[in-house]
Design an enzyme around this catalytic site. Sequence first.
Site, PDB file in Angstrom:
ATOM      1  N   ASP A  87      94.954  15.507  -6.321  1.00 32.16           N
ATOM      2  CA  ASP A  87      96.319  14.983  -6.199  1.00 32.16           C
ATOM      3  C   ASP A  87      96.371  13.826  -7.185  1.00 32.16           C
ATOM      4  O   ASP A  87      96.256  12.662  -6.818  1.00 32.16           O
ATOM      5  CB  ASP A  87      96.592  14.521  -4.773  1.00 32.16           C
ATOM      6  CG  ASP A  87      98.059  14.146  -4.557  1.00 32.16           C
ATOM      7  OD1 ASP A  87      98.857  14.342  -5.483  1.00 32.16           O
ATOM      8  OD2 ASP A  87      98.389  13.656  -3.471  1.00 32.16           O
ATOM      9  N   SER A 128     102.687   9.904  -1.801  1.00 31.58           N
ATOM     10  CA  SER A 128     101.797  10.600  -0.869  1.00 31.58           C
ATOM     11  C   SER A 128     101.932   9.956   0.501  1.00 31.58           C
ATOM     12  O   SER A 128     101.812   8.733   0.633  1.00 31.58           O
ATOM     13  CB  SER A 128     100.345  10.504  -1.344  1.00 31.58           C
ATOM     14  OG  SER A 128     100.180  11.111  -2.601  1.00 31.58           O
ATOM     15  N   CYS A 163      92.079  11.769  -5.543  1.00 35.65           N
ATOM     16  CA  CYS A 163      93.466  11.321  -5.628  1.00 35.65           C
ATOM     17  C   CYS A 163      93.515  10.065  -6.473  1.00 35.65           C
ATOM     18  O   CYS A 163      92.825   9.086  -6.177  1.00 35.65           O
ATOM     19  CB  CYS A 163      94.028  11.041  -4.236  1.00 35.65           C
ATOM     20  SG  CYS A 163      95.779  10.581  -4.239  1.00 35.65           S
ATOM     21  N   TRP A 210      97.697  12.086 -11.177  1.00 40.81           N
ATOM     22  CA  TRP A 210      98.875  11.845 -11.995  1.00 40.81           C
ATOM     23  C   TRP A 210      98.458  11.034 -13.203  1.00 40.81           C
ATOM     24  O   TRP A 210      97.337  10.529 -13.282  1.00 40.81           O
ATOM     25  CB  TRP A 210      99.921  11.078 -11.192  1.00 40.81           C
ATOM     26  CG  TRP A 210      99.323   9.935 -10.431  1.00 40.81           C
ATOM     27  CD1 TRP A 210      98.996   8.696 -10.910  1.00 40.81           C
ATOM     28  CD2 TRP A 210      98.934   9.932  -9.054  1.00 40.81           C
ATOM     29  NE1 TRP A 210      98.456   7.929  -9.931  1.00 40.81           N
ATOM     30  CE2 TRP A 210      98.401   8.656  -8.772  1.00 40.81           C
ATOM     31  CE3 TRP A 210      99.007  10.884  -8.031  1.00 40.81           C
ATOM     32  CZ2 TRP A 210      97.934   8.307  -7.511  1.00 40.81           C
ATOM     33  CZ3 TRP A 210      98.545  10.534  -6.779  1.00 40.81           C
ATOM     34  CH2 TRP A 210      98.013   9.257  -6.525  1.00 40.81           C
TER      35      TRP A 210
END
Length: 737
Positions: free
Chosen positions: A734, A450, A689, A736
């Site tokens: 965002d 990012s 995030c 993961w």
Amino acid sequence: MAVASSSDVAILALGVVLAAAYLFRDSIFSSSTPKAVPVAPSKLANGHGNPRDFIAKMKEGKKRLIIFYGSQTGTAEEYAIRIAKEAKTKFGLTSLVCDPEEYDFENLDQVPEDSCVIFVMATYGEGEPTDNAVQLMENLTDSAFEFSNGQHRLEGLKYVVFGLGNRTYEHYNAIARQVDDELTKMGAVRIGERGEGDDDKSMEEDYLEWKDNFWPAFAEALGVEEGQGGDTPDFAVTELESHPPEKVYLGELSARALTKTKGIHDAKNPYASPVKISRELFQVGGDRNCVHVELDIEGSGITYQHGDHVGVWPLNPDIEVDRLLCALGLYSKKDTVINVDSLDPALAKVPFPVPSTYISVLRHYIDISAVAGRQILGVLAKFAPSPEADAFMRNLTSNKDEYAAVVANGCLKLGNDINAHPTPQNTTAWAIPFDIVISSIPRLQPRYYSISSSPKLNPTSVHVTAVVLKYESIANKLVTSRWVHGVGSNFLLNIKHAANGKTADASEGIEHVSLPAYAIDGPRGAHKAEDVYKIPVHVRRSTFRLPTNPKSPVIMVGPGTVSQFVRVLCGFPLTDMAQGVAPFRGFIQERVALARRTLEKNGDDALADWGQISLFYGCRKSTEDFLYKDEWPQYTAELKGKFTMHCAFSREPPYKPDGSKIYVQDLIWDDRKNIADAILNGKGYVYICGDAKAMSKAVEEVLARILGEAKGGSEAEGAAEIKLMKERSRLMLDVWS
């Protein structure tokens, strides 16, 4: 691992020859030179038909299988190629492997009855198709879209679906499921069960289990029998006695990079960006590293927006390159120029530019630092130096528990051996043809981070904030615990050390831990000019954006240090380590730039009606890993109190009354009144995030509690509000695993 005498050799060919060779070292003989492979056939002349007509290409090439892949990072494409290869080996069936972006789908209804369409589809973002599958999904889901039969029907079409997803995400394998549902509604007939790979656990194991059950159903549906194919190579590797040196790819990623000609810089032609600044963000002398790198993009034509990702193209560390050269018996001829031709261009494209050299292929083009997959071990078994080693390798192929214990937990990579510094003298080579190496190991992919800056404040530079991935593997009966280093982040760490005139002999704060070295000067020294180093990069667009209206409240949640895109402990990271706060630094810079212009134009009270911006940030200690600690107060001052930072330091006081740690979700609950007001009354936006498995879920749960309570209802009502916010792009992730 138990170490034999210095004369004993234990090699793990592509990840596990280490164990096999050690157990059966007495039966190992000297290696032979790699076997010759057939010369590639002449390429068929291109026809003059419509290049977007896959039916015509199927008929022209006598293909019975057409495989479409929806891939964002290349993984789905790899699995599509694997399916095609196995269909050829098992049944003698040839396939057309296609990027759906390059074809039209009006004639999908014309696929012959004795043929089959296979969809290998990854799910991207919040249940979205990958960029190359957008048009395909629109055609399948639009009831007004007509195929050549004049209807939105695909009666009797035989199809297969394998999906790639991550169970920690809300929309797990949504695209594969949608493809399956839409095809069924149109009258198509699925062969076997829909496959679903879970990246959170083991995509590879899910694929292997699915395909073992799928092939019998496939054989019955298409009327074929196993054994009709053959084990034929995908590529022909030829050593060139003479070739103009200036036309040999030594690590260049594109023809323009080789010829030094100008052009658009993207994923197919990365830009060698000079490193303007590189520095350490964590406490110096600690046991971890976080690298801040500023990449110069002035004059490159590259543009970016806050929230975008930058793809960093790393290379494999020197030690892994040397290990594999020795394991393959190629060390003495590492600089030999080779050409690679595809024996079936429709099935297997040469994955890197050629001609090249053995060492360049291993260093720059294929992912030799990844853990060997279970399926490849069966391929390698035939090159084992003894029947016992062959049986050992095949056991790892068939026994997934043994594979997990020895290979996955041991993080065994390509060419691993007991020698810290492999040489041709202390390594026994396995006679594995180089075409098998190319076929079996995927292309080295960029690592995505990012972007932690805004072009409004930094128009000529892209900032990267990367936590360096370094961890210990799990010991087992054959391999002791050892340090494992992520490829991309340690590449950046090498750059940081070199740019600041330091060596990377050992990791700060940890004794006896050697950091891997990289050939950071680049091919032909192109990535170093005096004391300035360059990194090949490109920008990938994102939808992770601030609302355009600054009057809207903004709530951002991001821990300081979390793992990004790490599939399993010793899996195949596309990005080694990043941090949840990185894009929010870019967000705040974006608002600061707007505030400066607004204040200059309208005076000191110009920000009075702006919405409040809140950042909930978490890390271990304020003195250890508080990223950009000195910058946040400056941003607060420039935004005239419209920016508030809430910090949770999990390893320093204050703690909860029961002594447990405080995390960002705890701070969110403490501020629940303001948060509920910002979301429900101010129509605010929420951005999360970080880690999808733990942090992100915990934050969503506490937000649901807050909103449910504020609406006078239950947590279920709050969860419904969360879902509505996602649908309206007011809650964006965002995240993961």
